[in-house]
Design a protein around this motif. Sequence first.
Motif, PDB file in Angstrom:
ATOM      1  N   HIS A 113       1.069  -1.527  -0.409  1.00 22.23           N
ATOM      2  CA  HIS A 113       0.083  -0.372  -0.079  1.00 22.23           C
ATOM      3  C   HIS A 113       0.605   1.324   0.123  1.00 22.23           C
ATOM      4  O   HIS A 113       0.785   2.193  -0.508  1.00 22.23           O
ATOM      5  N   LYS A 114       2.338   1.115   0.708  1.00 23.09           N
ATOM      6  CA  LYS A 114       2.888   2.507   0.817  1.00 23.09           C
ATOM      7  C   LYS A 114       3.691   2.687  -1.034  1.00 23.09           C
ATOM      8  O   LYS A 114       4.069   3.974  -0.973  1.00 23.09           O
ATOM      9  N   ILE A 115       3.953   1.345  -1.114  1.00 23.01           N
ATOM     10  CA  ILE A 115       4.393   1.353  -2.764  1.00 23.01           C
ATOM     11  C   ILE A 115       3.113   2.719  -3.269  1.00 23.01           C
ATOM     12  O   ILE A 115       3.242   3.247  -4.402  1.00 23.01           O
ATOM     13  N   VAL A 116       2.479   1.524  -3.402  1.00 22.75           N
ATOM     14  CA  VAL A 116       1.379   2.723  -4.911  1.00 22.75           C
ATOM     15  C   VAL A 116       1.411   3.652  -4.291  1.00 22.75           C
ATOM     16  O   VAL A 116       0.939   4.428  -5.205  1.00 22.75           O
ATOM     17  N   MET A 117       1.303   4.139  -2.840  1.00 23.33           N
ATOM     18  CA  MET A 117       0.970   5.120  -2.129  1.00 23.33           C
ATOM     19  C   MET A 117       2.076   6.607  -2.874  1.00 23.33           C
ATOM     20  O   MET A 117       2.162   7.578  -3.229  1.00 23.33           O
ATOM     21  N   VAL A 118       3.482   6.493  -3.005  1.00 23.28           N
ATOM     22  CA  VAL A 118       4.726   6.834  -3.116  1.00 23.28           C
ATOM     23  C   VAL A 118       4.401   6.616  -5.140  1.00 23.28           C
ATOM     24  O   VAL A 118       4.712   7.780  -5.498  1.00 23.28           O
ATOM     25  N   ARG A 119       3.609   5.551  -5.378  1.00 19.53           N
ATOM     26  CA  ARG A 119       4.139   5.585  -6.797  1.00 19.53           C
ATOM     27  C   ARG A 119       2.848   6.672  -7.518  1.00 19.53           C
ATOM     28  O   ARG A 119       2.960   7.762  -8.298  1.00 19.53           O
ATOM     29  N   ASP A 120       1.731   6.906  -6.987  1.00 16.84           N
ATOM     30  CA  ASP A 120       0.462   7.790  -7.067  1.00 16.84           C
ATOM     31  C   ASP A 120       0.777   9.042  -5.939  1.00 16.84           C
ATOM     32  O   ASP A 120       0.512   9.949  -7.539  1.00 16.84           O
ATOM     33  N   ARG A 121       1.156   9.312  -5.688  1.00 14.43           N
ATOM     34  CA  ARG A 121       2.510  10.405  -5.404  1.00 14.43           C
ATOM     35  C   ARG A 121       3.114  10.892  -6.222  1.00 14.43           C
ATOM     36  O   ARG A 121       3.347  12.483  -6.898  1.00 14.43           O
ATOM     37  N   VAL A 122       4.580   9.991  -6.425  1.00 13.24           N
ATOM     38  CA  VAL A 122       5.072  10.521  -8.024  1.00 13.24           C
ATOM     39  C   VAL A 122       3.668  10.900  -9.376  1.00 13.24           C
ATOM     40  O   VAL A 122       4.547  12.229  -9.768  1.00 13.24           O
ATOM     41  N   ARG A 123       3.178  10.099  -9.600  1.00 16.61           N
ATOM     42  CA  ARG A 123       2.613  10.741 -10.637  1.00 16.61           C
ATOM     43  C   ARG A 123       1.788  11.766 -10.799  1.00 16.61           C
ATOM     44  O   ARG A 123       1.482  12.636 -11.686  1.00 16.61           O
ATOM     45  N   VAL A 124       1.087  12.195  -9.291  1.00 17.16           N
ATOM     46  CA  VAL A 124       0.670  13.764  -9.232  1.00 17.16           C
ATOM     47  C   VAL A 124       1.632  14.461  -9.536  1.00 17.16           C
ATOM     48  O   VAL A 124       1.520  15.789  -9.996  1.00 17.16           O
ATOM     49  N   MET A 125       2.574  14.671  -8.612  1.00 19.48           N
ATOM     50  CA  MET A 125       4.280  15.545  -9.163  1.00 19.48           C
ATOM     51  C   MET A 125       3.871  15.619 -10.854  1.00 19.48           C
ATOM     52  O   MET A 125       4.661  16.720 -11.224  1.00 19.48           O
ATOM     53  N   ASP A 142      13.898  18.471 -17.475  1.00 14.31           N
ATOM     54  CA  ASP A 142      14.525  18.530 -16.836  1.00 14.31           C
ATOM     55  C   ASP A 142      14.003  17.118 -15.561  1.00 14.31           C
ATOM     56  O   ASP A 142      14.570  16.636 -15.247  1.00 14.31           O
ATOM     57  N   LEU A 143      12.799  18.061 -15.079  1.00 12.57           N
ATOM     58  CA  LEU A 143      12.049  17.209 -14.070  1.00 12.57           C
ATOM     59  C   LEU A 143      11.794  16.107 -14.557  1.00 12.57           C
ATOM     60  O   LEU A 143      11.451  14.898 -13.274  1.00 12.57           O
ATOM     61  N   GLN A 144      11.390  16.101 -15.778  1.00 10.40           N
ATOM     62  CA  GLN A 144      10.248  15.068 -16.180  1.00 10.40           C
ATOM     63  C   GLN A 144      11.444  13.775 -16.153  1.00 10.40           C
ATOM     64  O   GLN A 144      11.489  12.532 -15.772  1.00 10.40           O
ATOM     65  N   GLN A 145      13.070  14.234 -16.342  1.00 10.41           N
ATOM     66  CA  GLN A 145      13.672  13.240 -15.688  1.00 10.41           C
ATOM     67  C   GLN A 145      14.018  12.593 -15.357  1.00 10.41           C
ATOM     68  O   GLN A 145      14.590  11.320 -14.746  1.00 10.41           O
ATOM     69  N   TYR A 146      13.975  13.662 -13.698  1.00 13.59           N
ATOM     70  CA  TYR A 146      14.355  12.933 -12.697  1.00 13.59           C
ATOM     71  C   TYR A 146      12.991  11.784 -11.704  1.00 13.59           C
ATOM     72  O   TYR A 146      13.524  10.901 -12.068  1.00 13.59           O
ATOM     73  N   ILE A 147      11.996  12.165 -12.575  1.00 10.77           N
ATOM     74  CA  ILE A 147      11.301  11.642 -12.090  1.00 10.77           C
ATOM     75  C   ILE A 147      10.896  10.193 -12.883  1.00 10.77           C
ATOM     76  O   ILE A 147      10.423   8.878 -12.573  1.00 10.77           O
ATOM     77  N   THR A 148      11.821  10.320 -14.393  1.00 13.41           N
ATOM     78  CA  THR A 148      11.271   8.965 -14.855  1.00 13.41           C
ATOM     79  C   THR A 148      12.476   7.946 -13.922  1.00 13.41           C
ATOM     80  O   THR A 148      12.620   7.177 -13.995  1.00 13.41           O
ATOM     81  N   ARG A 149      13.733   8.764 -13.636  1.00 15.23           N
ATOM     82  CA  ARG A 149      15.040   7.436 -12.601  1.00 15.23           C
ATOM     83  C   ARG A 149      14.265   7.163 -11.716  1.00 15.23           C
ATOM     84  O   ARG A 149      14.755   6.251 -10.835  1.00 15.23           O
ATOM     85  N   ILE A 150      13.492   8.059 -11.242  1.00 18.10           N
ATOM     86  CA  ILE A 150      12.391   7.840  -9.638  1.00 18.10           C
ATOM     87  C   ILE A 150      11.477   6.491 -10.046  1.00 18.10           C
ATOM     88  O   ILE A 150      12.186   5.435  -9.387  1.00 18.10           O
ATOM     89  N   TYR A 151      10.856   6.491 -11.044  1.00 20.90           N
ATOM     90  CA  TYR A 151      10.164   5.112 -11.309  1.00 20.90           C
ATOM     91  C   TYR A 151      11.439   4.213 -11.731  1.00 20.90           C
ATOM     92  O   TYR A 151      11.336   3.121 -10.960  1.00 20.90           O
ATOM     93  N   GLY A 152      12.439   4.425 -12.254  1.00 17.42           N
ATOM     94  CA  GLY A 152      12.910   3.687 -12.863  1.00 17.42           C
ATOM     95  C   GLY A 152      14.333   2.906 -11.739  1.00 17.42           C
ATOM     96  O   GLY A 152      13.883   2.021 -10.585  1.00 17.42           O
ATOM     97  N   SER A 153      14.280   3.720 -10.172  1.00 18.22           N
ATOM     98  CA  SER A 153      14.638   3.494  -9.521  1.00 18.22           C
ATOM     99  C   SER A 153      13.145   2.556  -8.459  1.00 18.22           C
ATOM    100  O   SER A 153      13.805   1.406  -7.627  1.00 18.22           O
ATOM    101  N   LEU A 154      12.157   2.348  -8.290  1.00 16.64           N
ATOM    102  CA  LEU A 154      11.238   1.357  -7.604  1.00 16.64           C
ATOM    103  C   LEU A 154      11.204   0.532  -8.860  1.00 16.64           C
ATOM    104  O   LEU A 154      10.227   0.211  -8.340  1.00 16.64           O
ATOM    105  N   THR A 155      11.110  -0.069 -10.127  1.00 15.83           N
ATOM    106  CA  THR A 155      11.171  -0.415 -10.333  1.00 15.83           C
ATOM    107  C   THR A 155      11.347  -1.962  -9.764  1.00 15.83           C
ATOM    108  O   THR A 155      10.768  -3.187 -10.355  1.00 15.83           O
ATOM    109  N   THR A 156      12.058  -2.503  -8.523  1.00 12.28           N
ATOM    110  CA  THR A 156      12.689  -3.371  -8.148  1.00 12.28           C
ATOM    111  C   THR A 156      10.964  -3.784  -7.505  1.00 12.28           C
ATOM    112  O   THR A 156      10.976  -5.349  -7.590  1.00 12.28           O
ATOM    113  N   PHE A 157      10.193  -2.905  -7.343  1.00 10.83           N
ATOM    114  CA  PHE A 157       8.678  -3.413  -6.124  1.00 10.83           C
ATOM    115  C   PHE A 157       7.538  -3.716  -7.665  1.00 10.83           C
ATOM    116  O   PHE A 157       6.910  -4.185  -7.374  1.00 10.83           O
ATOM    117  N   ASN A 158       7.732  -4.175  -8.742  1.00 13.57           N
ATOM    118  CA  ASN A 158       7.391  -4.489  -9.933  1.00 13.57           C
ATOM    119  C   ASN A 158       6.619  -6.059  -9.367  1.00 13.57           C
ATOM    120  O   ASN A 158       5.553  -6.310 -10.318  1.00 13.57           O
TER     121      ASN A 158
END
Length: 174
Positions: A113-125, A142-158
Amino acid sequence: MVLGIGSRIKHDAFGIGVVTNVTSKLYWVTFIENGLETIDVDDDFEIVEAVNDAVDSVSFYEVERIFKQLLNTYSDISEIIPIADKWKGGTLTLHPADSNLQGKDIPIDAFFHKIVMVRDRVRVMEQKINSSKTLDDQDKIDLQQYITRIYGSLTTFNVLFKNSVHNFKGAGKK
């Protein structure tokens, strides 16, 4: 033809949705059954109702808020992100390297649930960045590239997601 905000589409993978933001390459579409997804403007989908006015006179945040409110008020459908069956009811156990310290057991459903909340908040950002009227295009990129890297860092949780459509996707997967 580029669809305007408010256009309704039917996508083979995501179902029926409403275009809530548009760029030259992407549509942000809020799907009834799959939540917010970005799709390429060249993707295959059926146009249910086209809106040609491409002027964004309402912020994406407002469109999303109103759409969610309408769904919550008039529908019993809400986005539920299911955990993979093999993890349901499981426990995440953390063991410290120091054996004198106590470990911690966390219900995996709560962790998910916490992982999904992080994902949703990153999407809102991401949505707020893309709809910002004060950021210039280079700052948004530039900011979109950081967001993409955040998503990439979270792929472990897929591994926790039941449906791969909900997975985190970094720069390597489109």
